[in-house]
Design an enzyme around this catalytic site. Sequence first.
Site, PDB file in Angstrom:
ATOM      1  N   GLY A 288       0.839  -1.188   0.000  1.00 37.38           N
ATOM      2  CA  GLY A 288       0.000   0.000   0.000  1.00 37.38           C
ATOM      3  C   GLY A 288       0.874   1.238   0.000  1.00 37.38           C
ATOM      4  O   GLY A 288       1.996   1.224   0.523  1.00 37.38           O
ATOM      5  N   ASP A 289       0.393   2.314  -0.592  1.00 37.06           N
ATOM      6  CA  ASP A 289       1.096   3.586  -0.465  1.00 37.06           C
ATOM      7  C   ASP A 289       1.098   3.977   1.016  1.00 37.06           C
ATOM      8  O   ASP A 289       0.362   3.419   1.837  1.00 37.06           O
ATOM      9  CB  ASP A 289       0.426   4.664  -1.318  1.00 37.06           C
ATOM     10  N   CYS A 290       1.917   4.943   1.362  1.00 38.80           N
ATOM     11  CA  CYS A 290       2.186   5.223   2.776  1.00 38.80           C
ATOM     12  C   CYS A 290       0.993   5.908   3.437  1.00 38.80           C
ATOM     13  O   CYS A 290       0.760   7.102   3.244  1.00 38.80           O
ATOM     14  CB  CYS A 290       3.449   6.048   2.898  1.00 38.80           C
ATOM     15  N   GLY A 291       0.258   5.116   4.204  1.00 35.09           N
ATOM     16  CA  GLY A 291      -0.959   5.582   4.848  1.00 35.09           C
ATOM     17  C   GLY A 291      -2.220   5.193   4.121  1.00 35.09           C
ATOM     18  O   GLY A 291      -3.321   5.479   4.596  1.00 35.09           O
TER      19      GLY A 291
END
Length: 767
Positions: A288-291
């Site tokens: 996943g992208d960060c957050g």
Amino acid sequence: MVRFDFLGWLALSFLSSAFAADVFPDCTSGPLSKLAICDTSRDPVARARSLVAAMTLEEKINNTRFDSPGLPRLGLPAYNWWSEALHGVARSRGVHFADSGEDFSYATSFPAPIGLGSAFDDELVKQVATVISTEARAFGNTGHGGLDYWTPNINPFKDPRWGRGQETPGEDALHTARYVYHLIDGLQGGIGPAHPKIVATCKHFAAYDLEDWDGIERYAFDAIVSSQDLAEYYFPPFKTCTRDAKVDAVMCSYNSLNGIPTCADPWLLQTLLREHWQWEAPGHWVTGDCGAIQNIYADHHYAADGAHAAAAAIKAGTDLDCGDVFPRFLGEAAEQGLFSNRTLDRALTRLYSSLVKLGYFDPADDQPYRSLGWKDVSTTQAEQLAYTATVEGLVLLKNEKTLPLKKNGTVALIGPYANATTQMLGNYYGFPKYLRTLLWGASNAGFKVRYAPGTDIDSDSTEGFDDALSAANDADVIIYAGGIDNDIEAESKDRTTIVWPGNQLDLIDQLADVGKPLVVVQFGGGQVDDSSLLENDGVGALLWAGYPGQAAGAAIFDVLTGKVAPAGRLPVTQYPASYVDEVPMTDMSLRPGSGNPGRTYRWYDEAVLPFGYGLHYTTFDVSWGKSSGSYDTATLAKSGTNASDTSILDTFSLTVKNTGKVTSDYVALVFLTGDVGPKPYPIKTLVGYKRAKQIKPGQSQTVKVEVTVGAVARYATNGDQVLYAGEYELHIDNGKEGTLSFVVKGEDKLLDAFPQPDGNRTSITLH
């Protein structure tokens, strides 16, 4: 709820170390050596499963985050999966640059991808990626970086306001797909190698091209996209990256796609990615992208809470969390029975299979890349390649017999980029060994220099105008260096206007009135409306430089003085300033319609400067090797096959003759037109390109341009890729001259059936 602070973590990342003291696990003694993970005779999946089987549930969950703590009781070191290398090894959570003067205190910094894209040189892309992976592996071998790099960004640069367009090679889907194929080839050390050099990560999957516009943030944005636009525009670079280039990792994006957050979408991550594109292979994993997993419940409100968001993501096929939702909530989700232990094991097996393939658990003497070290970073050859990449990407937008400049006299060097340093690196940059400023370049080229900043990028103050005009009056030639920078366009920052910011145009107008030859060098990833500069007779030349990297000053002045000739082409459309008032960024459709004048060169025909535009110091005559052709759909494609779109329709020969007086490269762009397939018909479509090198005056080169069946195909409203029978024309560059016609006979042939999502989502057949 506190949002995961991606940018804050990135700003502080250079303070963190990539690994624990022991870079690689000890597989010769200790508890880890007793597991099959250390048995080099076993396959990667079997080895990875042995490690996962030795973990407790808590240990498994703890290692689903990007900064995995490892497993101390078994001797498994901590590992940081988040390293960056967009256009050179870059500061990030997994990359640690040493103090100045020490080993691993710098790495080669190439032009930002938008500048590499403007070169339209596939072989150059591979060469640059090969150097980056060599240096990245050297960093990883010594604990200064990881073995997994979260690059490239291959979302097509559809909207000129997008703050991250600089990270991409441009707006065209075919160009981006070819860019990523050659980039992955260089980064991973081949196409689908058993033992990758490093692992690359294609991002952001999918339909991601909005940061923060009109109060709408990427974290909560729901991209509503038709099946036709998905299949035709947003997906092709990812299909090439995964199915054809066989990248080992993919990053799902912040946004939702038609009602479902991408990191929680089983249709996107399983049905399409792993099944339809056949990307289910050992060591292939999704982060996943960060957050982004936090966004599933905190912003999209798709899940009730963290436990349900974590379960939705891992079940959909997201294997790693760049954030803390997995380690915080998977335990709670397990207690509630929201996912199975088998699903968790699947994610970890994918991750550790990847590390097995990278040789992370193997003896150094068995690994060809483990010998790479400081001696392989920023070599003479790498520095020369950085210079070449900058030169090839420079685009000449205007020249009224002003360039090339004579190499003597006094130059007034004015503007906010005149002595810029890290501004010229764009975003996601590392620390280069040196950075050639324009001031350095002017002096090195033999000019006497009068330097005056004049103004800032986005300022209304005229305090510096007098000094700038004084310098201009004392000089033989004036060079203004300005444009936009990462204070104007950046991650988390879209533009609301595409005009030159501040009072830069006012200063340029006054400099034009001085009456000396005036050259404007324009920086920035996104274009600004250059109409006034193109119309101003006092502006003799305009050169676009993007974010040119460490060799900027040397490369730019070698072009300005004619030591080398410009041949780059705009990889994006330059829109008029009024375009931003005609369509909101949130409108994802490509075709013109109500409230949308059309996007990209395929659907918009009122450009200030068109996609593919670029001038030379010489003239060329280009002709086709044949005048017409005929093809039969029955021999070109097999109905319903997933990969028949990559077969070659034909290889077209062009004869390019230099009819001028200057040795120069030439980029042949081949566009397709034809009233064939579903309406509306695109204005034209790029179907092939090739960069010819160093054609001398009076000489000719034969340029062979491959055109695939898929490039000629079009997409039905349901997303199916179809080769339509009918009459077509090929055109060279942006004009209608140099036309070659051909006919496709037979029945329309299905090349790729678009896998339709189920009904539990927003409809994606838009009208």
